[in-house]
Design an enzyme around this catalytic site. Structure first.
Site, PDB file in Angstrom:
ATOM      1  N   THR A 101       6.666  -6.141  -0.432  1.00 30.73           N
ATOM      2  CA  THR A 101       6.368  -5.561   0.877  1.00 30.73           C
ATOM      3  C   THR A 101       5.521  -6.516   1.713  1.00 30.73           C
ATOM      4  O   THR A 101       4.896  -6.091   2.687  1.00 30.73           O
ATOM      5  CB  THR A 101       5.617  -4.225   0.715  1.00 30.73           C
ATOM      6  OG1 THR A 101       4.429  -4.439  -0.064  1.00 30.73           O
ATOM      7  CG2 THR A 101       6.476  -3.180   0.027  1.00 30.73           C
TER       8      THR A 101
ATOM      9  N   TRP B 162       4.016  -1.754   7.627  1.00 31.82           N
ATOM     10  CA  TRP B 162       2.820  -1.958   8.445  1.00 31.82           C
ATOM     11  C   TRP B 162       2.631  -0.883   9.507  1.00 31.82           C
ATOM     12  O   TRP B 162       1.556  -0.778  10.111  1.00 31.82           O
ATOM     13  CB  TRP B 162       2.926  -3.296   9.187  1.00 31.82           C
ATOM     14  CG  TRP B 162       4.043  -3.290  10.197  1.00 31.82           C
ATOM     15  CD1 TRP B 162       5.374  -3.478   9.950  1.00 31.82           C
ATOM     16  CD2 TRP B 162       3.939  -3.051  11.600  1.00 31.82           C
ATOM     17  NE1 TRP B 162       6.107  -3.369  11.108  1.00 31.82           N
ATOM     18  CE2 TRP B 162       5.242  -3.108  12.147  1.00 31.82           C
ATOM     19  CE3 TRP B 162       2.859  -2.788  12.450  1.00 31.82           C
ATOM     20  CZ2 TRP B 162       5.500  -2.910  13.496  1.00 31.82           C
ATOM     21  CZ3 TRP B 162       3.116  -2.599  13.807  1.00 31.82           C
ATOM     22  CH2 TRP B 162       4.425  -2.659  14.320  1.00 31.82           C
TER      23      TRP B 162
ATOM     24  N   ARG C 135       6.217 -10.534   2.536  1.00 33.71           N
ATOM     25  CA  ARG C 135       6.998 -11.401   3.413  1.00 33.71           C
ATOM     26  C   ARG C 135       8.338 -11.727   2.769  1.00 33.71           C
ATOM     27  O   ARG C 135       8.415 -12.050   1.585  1.00 33.71           O
ATOM     28  CB  ARG C 135       6.266 -12.720   3.712  1.00 33.71           C
ATOM     29  CG  ARG C 135       5.139 -12.610   4.725  1.00 33.71           C
ATOM     30  CD  ARG C 135       5.666 -12.317   6.126  1.00 33.71           C
ATOM     31  NE  ARG C 135       4.614 -12.323   7.118  1.00 33.71           N
ATOM     32  CZ  ARG C 135       3.920 -11.250   7.490  1.00 33.71           C
ATOM     33  NH1 ARG C 135       4.146 -10.081   6.907  1.00 33.71           N
ATOM     34  NH2 ARG C 135       2.995 -11.336   8.431  1.00 33.71           N
TER      35      ARG C 135
ATOM     36  N   THR D 249      -1.136  -9.712  10.420  1.00 31.94           N
ATOM     37  CA  THR D 249      -2.035 -10.388   9.491  1.00 31.94           C
ATOM     38  C   THR D 249      -1.673 -11.851   9.261  1.00 31.94           C
ATOM     39  O   THR D 249      -2.520 -12.727   9.362  1.00 31.94           O
ATOM     40  CB  THR D 249      -2.059  -9.647   8.141  1.00 31.94           C
ATOM     41  OG1 THR D 249      -2.554  -8.328   8.366  1.00 31.94           O
ATOM     42  CG2 THR D 249      -2.959 -10.353   7.140  1.00 31.94           C
TER      43      THR D 249
ATOM     44  N   HIS E 209      11.223  -3.386   7.156  1.00 32.26           N
ATOM     45  CA  HIS E 209       9.925  -3.984   7.491  1.00 32.26           C
ATOM     46  C   HIS E 209       9.048  -2.981   8.250  1.00 32.26           C
ATOM     47  O   HIS E 209       8.520  -3.266   9.332  1.00 32.26           O
ATOM     48  CB  HIS E 209      10.097  -5.255   8.324  1.00 32.26           C
ATOM     49  CG  HIS E 209       8.902  -6.162   8.251  1.00 32.26           C
ATOM     50  ND1 HIS E 209       8.995  -7.530   8.321  1.00 32.26           N
ATOM     51  CD2 HIS E 209       7.580  -5.890   8.098  1.00 32.26           C
ATOM     52  CE1 HIS E 209       7.786  -8.071   8.244  1.00 32.26           C
ATOM     53  NE2 HIS E 209       6.908  -7.089   8.114  1.00 32.26           N
TER      54      HIS E 209
ATOM     55  N   GLU F  26      15.181 -11.393   9.622  1.00 31.82           N
ATOM     56  CA  GLU F  26      14.985 -10.034  10.137  1.00 31.82           C
ATOM     57  C   GLU F  26      15.234 -10.017  11.644  1.00 31.82           C
ATOM     58  O   GLU F  26      14.642 -10.816  12.356  1.00 31.82           O
ATOM     59  CB  GLU F  26      13.560  -9.566   9.835  1.00 31.82           C
ATOM     60  CG  GLU F  26      13.257  -9.481   8.352  1.00 31.82           C
ATOM     61  CD  GLU F  26      11.809  -9.171   8.034  1.00 31.82           C
ATOM     62  OE1 GLU F  26      11.507  -8.816   6.898  1.00 31.82           O
ATOM     63  OE2 GLU F  26      10.958  -9.292   8.959  1.00 31.82           O
TER      64      GLU F  26
ATOM     65  N   ASP G  64      10.741  -4.337   1.453  1.00 31.95           N
ATOM     66  CA  ASP G  64      10.490  -3.934   2.836  1.00 31.95           C
ATOM     67  C   ASP G  64      10.620  -5.122   3.777  1.00 31.95           C
ATOM     68  O   ASP G  64      10.423  -4.985   4.980  1.00 31.95           O
ATOM     69  CB  ASP G  64       9.088  -3.319   2.965  1.00 31.95           C
ATOM     70  CG  ASP G  64       8.850  -2.681   4.332  1.00 31.95           C
ATOM     71  OD1 ASP G  64       9.723  -1.906   4.784  1.00 31.95           O
ATOM     72  OD2 ASP G  64       7.816  -2.975   4.961  1.00 31.95           O
TER      73      ASP G  64
END
Length: 311
Positions: free
Chosen positions: A222, A274, A224, A71, A271, A253, A248
């Site tokens: 959850t 999604w 960024r 997204t 993460h 990362e 998350d």
């Protein structure tokens, strides 16, 4: 037509027939030990699930269209892409249910301390207990609590709907429309962040903001990493400015040496919000819709100077 999926290992267990219908599909893994020139070789269209869109990639590739299979577009140098004549689309909305579900999981865990109870039973603490139960302090019912939702787009609204089913009072806040941020922070028992990472939201939650929250409140993100100042969060947890956090996402990362990973009042998932199967399949559908529109000469979901921005 050749489509190269630069880092498609997250999707190879799914039905990719719709992508293959456009022509040849080459799917690479992030860890594939091949030069970048081979990864982009022959591609008319590139798909990225986070693969860096660098100057080197743009110089090596003949593709003039890149479709992101996610997204946001933080980390993409839009001016650089425009200078190479590259159009980029993203796929807003594909993971609304998936991310909302992960958000609710963190909300439920923070209120019930589910992960801690699970660790107790797996460690054998319950088996060794003299009592029929193990219980923990500072666990709370959700009914009647106020959930502040910072960023009230599709995901934020869906989280609000789900939280309402548990009897929570939902308090939305928009950075664009609302002004009393201090009042918002001090009113909430939990705050869930659903914002894109932009220069305006970078480290939006820092020391001052956490000191404004209730010392019994929980902070959830959850969306960024980078929106929360992680050093400030560690201090807030250590000093009891807030009661706990559920994340998350992190600024780096995969994480490297973050003390938050081991903090007893910080619960971190990798993460994965999604990534429910249905969301990943929907991502493929959305990517295919973008590619079809581009081939037809009417590209959709363009970002940057070419089109709309992510909201």
């Amino acid at each position: 037509m050749q489509i190269n999926f630069l880092d498609g290992e997250y999707f190879e267990d799914l039905d990719l027939s719709v992508l293959k219908s456009f022509g040849a599909l080459r799917l690479f893994h992030t860890s594939d030990p091949i030069p970048l020139s081979e990864r982009v070789e022959g591609a008319d269209i590139l798909i990225s699930n986070g693969w860096p869109i660098t100057r080197e990639l743009l110089e090596l590739s003949k593709a003039k269209y890149i479709c992101l299979s996610y997204t946001g577009y933080d980390g993409i140098d839009l001016d650089l892409c425009k200078s190479y004549g590259i159009q980029i689309s993203n796929i807003p909305g594909y993971a609304t249910e998936s991310v909302a579900q992960m958000t609710m999981l963190h909300i439920l865990n923070l209120s019930n301390r589910f992960y801690d109870y699970l660790a107790d039973t797996r460690r054998g603490d319950w088996k060794a207990s003299e009592n029929f139960t193990i219980w923990k302090p500072n666990t709370h019912q959700l009914k009647g609590k106020t959930l502040g939702i910072l960023g009230y787009g599709d995901i934020g609204r869906r989280v609000g709907e789900l939280a309402s089913c548990w009897g929570m009072q939902v308090l939305p806040y928009s950075l664009r429309r609302d002004s009393d941020f201090e009042g918002f922070l001090s009113s909430c028992d939990m705050i869930s962040i659903h914002l894109p990472l932009t220069p305006e939201t970078q480290k939006l939650f820092a020391t001052r903001e956490m000191q404004m929250m209730k010392d019994s409140a929980f902070l959830i993100c959850t969306s960024r990493g980078g929106i929360i100042d992680e050093d400030a969060l560690l201090e807030a947890l250590d000093k009891g400015w807030i009661a706990g956090a559920g994340l998350d996402v992190l600024a780096v990362e995969p994480p490297v040496g973050s003390p938050l990973l081991a903090h007893p009042n910080c619960y971190i998932t990798p993460h994965a919000g999604w990534a429910l199967q249905e969301a990943r399949q929907q991502a493929i559908t959305c990517v295919s819709d973008n590619i079809r529109a581009y081939i037809d000469g009417n590209p959709i979901n363009l970002i940057g100077e070419w089109g709309c921005q992510y909201v």
